[in-house]
Design a protein around this motif. Structure first.
Motif, short mmCIF file in Angstrom:
data_model
loop_
_atom_site.label_atom_id
_atom_site.label_comp_id
_atom_site.label_asym_id
_atom_site.label_seq_id
_atom_site.Cartn_x
_atom_site.Cartn_y
_atom_site.Cartn_z
N ASP A 58 -21.86 -18.03 21.10
CA ASP A 58 -21.04 -16.80 21.12
C ASP A 58 -21.49 -15.91 19.97
OD1 ASP A 58 -18.97 -15.00 21.58
OD2 ASP A 58 -17.43 -16.24 20.66
N LYS A 88 -19.77 -13.37 17.45
CA LYS A 88 -18.44 -12.91 17.03
C LYS A 88 -18.43 -11.51 16.45
CE LYS A 88 -15.82 -16.72 17.23
NZ LYS A 88 -14.70 -16.78 18.12
N TYR A 135 -12.81 -27.67 23.55
CA TYR A 135 -13.95 -26.79 23.24
C TYR A 135 -14.18 -26.87 21.73
CZ TYR A 135 -15.15 -21.87 21.79
OH TYR A 135 -15.60 -20.75 21.17
N ASN A 186 -10.81 -25.74 20.20
CA ASN A 186 -9.89 -24.95 21.01
C ASN A 186 -9.49 -25.80 22.20
OD1 ASN A 186 -10.01 -22.49 19.47
ND2 ASN A 186 -12.11 -22.31 20.20
N GLY A 238 -13.06 -11.33 18.98
CA GLY A 238 -12.85 -12.51 19.82
C GLY A 238 -14.16 -13.04 20.41
N ARG A 256 -8.95 -25.14 25.30
CA ARG A 256 -9.16 -24.31 26.51
C ARG A 256 -10.63 -23.96 26.61
NH1 ARG A 256 -10.52 -19.98 23.65
NH2 ARG A 256 -9.68 -19.94 21.56
N GLY A 266 -13.75 -21.40 26.36
CA GLY A 266 -14.02 -20.26 25.48
C GLY A 266 -14.03 -18.97 26.27
N ASP A 267 -13.77 -17.89 25.58
CA ASP A 267 -13.86 -16.57 26.17
C ASP A 267 -14.71 -15.75 25.21
OD1 ASP A 267 -13.54 -14.17 27.41
OD2 ASP A 267 -11.36 -14.20 27.43
N PRO A 268 -15.97 -15.51 25.47
CA PRO A 268 -16.64 -15.42 26.76
C PRO A 268 -17.29 -16.69 27.33
CG PRO A 268 -18.09 -14.60 25.04
CD PRO A 268 -16.80 -14.96 24.37
N GLU A 269 -17.32 -17.80 26.62
CA GLU A 269 -18.18 -18.92 27.04
C GLU A 269 -17.91 -19.44 28.45
OE1 GLU A 269 -16.64 -18.63 24.09
OE2 GLU A 269 -17.64 -19.74 22.50
N1 GLY Z 1 -15.34 -17.60 21.93
C1 GLY Z 1 -14.26 -17.77 21.07
C2 GLY Z 1 -13.02 -18.29 21.66
O1 GLY Z 1 -12.91 -18.44 22.85
O2 GLY Z 1 -12.10 -18.58 20.91
#
Ligand code: GLY
Length: 442
Positions: A214, A216, A275, A291, A228, A293, A295-298
């Motif tokens: 990612d 950041k 994650y 995390n 994010g 959940r 990832g966002d964007p992953e």
């Molecule tokens: N890519 C960072 C997050 O999902 O927290």
């Protein structure tokens, strides 16, 4: 024909919705969102807009639609106990209970768990509830990281060199964090290269997915404030060019041991995504954070590559039978770029900040995939809603092709928007490789 509830309204959840609807099991998707994501809505049989803290509304929506199981996208509903609330109505979920979601929601819980079970990967760290002893501990560290002990949307971590320079500034920031009512974690800062390892877990079995990196920082060249995540890439070999295979194995082994420790500690199997944000250092792989959940964007890098039926994966997570399922991903490269309002991540008084709710037009993204995030669909068109707006993903046999697809795709979003040009470029990746070689003295 399972009825599936999806909770969440971001691009990560749009990618989850797409993975669900690719299933050969003819699922029916019911989505609970806090804002109307047109991408998720178009894939859903029914949607409900509400608050992620309104557990009664989520449960009622689930019961009324005879939901077989739920998939929880973001951390907020996990932190609010949505999985526990659904369980009381006999509905299983892919996502941990509130207690287990502490893996993400309490940084001190995870550090202490890793420590207690002698798992590798922790930095030198200490948890403080007052300023007593903070200065003495700061004096022991060569580089400092400060973390409030709670959810911070990926933006609350303060790193020496980025957010502050000298110890005196660190002390002031520590006071600020503590006066905000949160406890404080002070950690040693690592030098290295970060990677995201998103693992699926049924409580016993941990299955790794392709590695992703990612980005950041808000601007090209890793400059500007932390966000994010402005975009991410993955490679056909599912690794990162600056890592050794032993690094990936180390990340997996830490995650396996943490899953086992969570079960031992709580007696409840962790069912969902673990994650791990890891960093490869001169002393091996270290854990930055977990995390609870995708990832966002992953998520947008890995879910479109799934060859295995996602609904089948969810069922095996819930049944605790992940060891019986072969989970496969296509060997392709992916480049994801987030299109964001020009003012995203900038101070409220910045001239660009005013445009963060402006109207946008989305044209033809060509071969790219488009995942909606913070957008607001009104009668007269699509509006930005302050945060990351649209994820554009290129998928191809090579990184170059994937990058080109994404670069063309982002141009289709017209308006007061911005994105990083350099994600997935050879120059940026080479910088990572050189950095790692220097650290390893190769
Ligand atoms: N890519 C960072 C997050 O999902 O927290």
């Amino acid at each position: 024909m399972p009825n599936i509830l999806l909770v969440g309204n971001g691009a990560r959840e749009h990618a989850i919705a797409e993975a669900v609807m690719r299933s050969s099991q003819n699922p029916r998707l019911f989505s609970f969102m806090k804002a109307n994501n047109p991408g998720i809505a178009s894939l859903s049989e029914k949607i409900k807009i509400g608050s992620y803290s309104d557990l009664d509304a989520i449960t009622a929506f689930a019961k009324e639609n005879k939901i077989d199981f739920a998939v929880i996208g973001p951390e907020d509903p996990l932190n609010n106990g949505v999985v526990d609330a659904l369980a009381k109505s006999g509905i299983s979920a892919v996502g941990p209970t509130k207690n287990l979601a502490r893996l993400e929601t309490s940084k001190s819980f995870t550090r202490n768990l890793v420590n207690k079970y002698n798992i590798l990967g922790n930095p030198q760290y200490k948890v403080f509830t007052s300023m007593d002893g903070v200065e003495v501990f700061l004096n022991k560290l060569e580089g400092i990281v400060l973390k409030p002990d709670g959810l911070t949307g990926g933006k609350g971590v303060l790193v020496q060199g980025d957010h502050f320079s000298i110890k005196e500034e660190a002390l002031k920031l520590c006071e600020q964090i503590l006066s905000g009512g949160s406890s404080l974690i002070v950690e040693e800062k690592f030098d290295g290269e970060e990677f995201s390892l998103q693992c699926l877990c049924d409580g016993k079995t941990v299955v790794g997915t392709p590695l992703v990196q990612d980005h950041k920082r808000r601007f090209d060249g890793d400059r500007g404030p932390n966000t994010g995540g402005m975009g991410s890439f993955s490679l056909p070999d599912h690794s990162m060019p600056f890592l050794k295979s032993s690094d990936i194995e180390a990340g997996l082994e830490i995650t396996r041991q943490v899953a086992a420790a969570l079960l031992k500690e709580t007696g409840i199997p962790y069912k969902g995504v673990m994650y791990g944000g890891f960093i490869a250092t001169k002393d091996g792989v270290k854990l930055l954070e977990y995390n609870a959940r995708f990832g966002d964007p992953e998520a947008m890098n890995i879910l479109p590559l799934l060859k295995t039926d996602f609904v089948e994966i969810c069922k095996h997570i819930i049944d605790g039978t992940l060891d019986k399922l072969k989970i496969e991903f296509e060997h392709k490269a992916t480049v994801c770029k987030y299109v964001v309002p020009k003012g995203y991540g900038l101070p409220a008084d910045h001239p660009d900040a005013a445009s963060s709710k402006a109207k946008i037009e989305v044209g033809n993204v060509g071969k790219a995939r488009l995942y909606y995030s913070s957008v607001d669909k009104k009668d007269d068109g699509l509006y930005l809603s302050s945060s990351r707006a649209i994820g554009i993903v290129g998928i191809a046999d090579t990184l170059e092709e994937a990058r080109n697809i994404t670069s063309e795709g982002v141009k289709a979003v017209k308006g007061h928007v911005d994105y990083r040009e350099d994600i997935g470029t050879d120059a940026l990746i080479q910088k990572r490789i050189d950095h790692m070689s220097k650290i390893r003295k190769e």
